[in-house]
Design an enzyme around this catalytic site. Structure first.
Site, mmCIF file in Angstrom:
data_model
loop_
_atom_site.group_PDB
_atom_site.id
_atom_site.type_symbol
_atom_site.label_atom_id
_atom_site.label_comp_id
_atom_site.label_asym_id
_atom_site.label_seq_id
_atom_site.Cartn_x
_atom_site.Cartn_y
_atom_site.Cartn_z
ATOM 1 N N MET A 1 8.071 4.632 5.796
ATOM 2 C CA MET A 1 8.301 3.273 5.307
ATOM 3 C C MET A 1 9.616 3.178 4.533
ATOM 4 O O MET A 1 10.311 2.160 4.606
ATOM 5 C CB MET A 1 7.128 2.794 4.440
ATOM 6 C CG MET A 1 5.833 2.614 5.223
ATOM 7 S SD MET A 1 6.005 1.594 6.709
ATOM 8 C CE MET A 1 6.553 0.059 6.014
ATOM 9 N N MET B 1 0.796 -1.229 0.000
ATOM 10 C CA MET B 1 0.000 0.000 0.000
ATOM 11 C C MET B 1 0.833 1.287 0.000
ATOM 12 O O MET B 1 0.282 2.372 0.125
ATOM 13 C CB MET B 1 -0.961 0.016 1.199
ATOM 14 C CG MET B 1 -1.946 -1.127 1.191
ATOM 15 S SD MET B 1 -2.905 -1.151 -0.338
ATOM 16 C CE MET B 1 -3.617 -2.774 -0.223
ATOM 17 N N CYS B 2 2.139 1.157 -0.131
ATOM 18 C CA CYS B 2 2.996 2.346 -0.181
ATOM 19 C C CYS B 2 2.915 2.994 -1.560
ATOM 20 O O CYS B 2 2.955 2.316 -2.582
ATOM 21 C CB CYS B 2 4.449 1.984 0.099
ATOM 22 S SG CYS B 2 4.799 1.726 1.833
ATOM 23 N N ASP C 1 24.075 -10.770 5.467
ATOM 24 C CA ASP C 1 24.460 -11.508 4.268
ATOM 25 C C ASP C 1 25.970 -11.452 4.027
ATOM 26 O O ASP C 1 26.589 -12.460 3.695
ATOM 27 C CB ASP C 1 23.717 -10.963 3.053
ATOM 28 C CG ASP C 1 24.095 -11.700 1.784
ATOM 29 O OD1 ASP C 1 23.958 -12.946 1.752
ATOM 30 O OD2 ASP C 1 24.553 -11.036 0.826
#
EC number: 4.6.1.17
Length: 162
Positions: A117, A75-76, A132
């Protein structure tokens, strides 16, 4: 259902219409962290990690993630970022054997919707990238917490985590 902003009249998800909102400068700062072992701390600090400069790669990953937030968070809104900055700081307690990288991600825009966000995604991606890059030296790393530290701009005003 009319009070729920992300649902349409059929009760299905929708992207909120922001076309009537005021354009303002908006800034968000998000934080995350990753706890690593002594070997990983040494590799990062001494630049001996086999995959390269851990913080440089994590910084680029965070910036790239901020730019892709609307692609992974349904929803961004896609927004024009005017700046993204990632910083790293060690929090070390030798006696307890704790080596924590504190990550701060700042995202800026001049637009009609916030950048919280994007900042949160940047901080998270930077932490995941450190994992990673370093997992060959130990998989016992712990990521988090991740949280919004500050936001400014927009109709809801400023927020500062206390």
């Amino acid at each position: 259902m009319s009070d729920l902003t992300h649902f349409n009249e059929q009760g299905r998800a929708k992207m909120v219409d922001v076309s009537d909102k005021q354009e303002t400068v908006r800034i968000a700062v998000a934080c995350s962290s990753i706890e690593v072992n002594r070997l990983i701390h040494s590799q990062i600090s001494e630049g001996t990690n086999k995959k390269g400069d851990v913080f440089a790669v994590a910084q680029v990953a965070g910036i790239m993630a901020a730019k892709q937030t609307s692609s992974i968070i349904p929803m961004c809104h896609p927004i024009p970022l005017t700046g993204v900055n990632i910083s790293f700081q060690w929090d070390i307690d030798e006696s307890a054997g704790r080596y924590v990288v504190r990550i701060e991600a700042e995202a800026k825009t001049k637009g009609v919707t916030g950048v919280e966000m994007e900042a949160l995604t940047a901080a998270s991606a930077a932490a995941l990238t450190i994992y990673d890059m370093c997992k060959a030296a130990g998989k016992d790393m712990v990521i988090g917490p991740t949280y919004l530290q500050h936001k400014s701009g927009g109709k809801n005003g400023d927020y500062d985590r206390s």
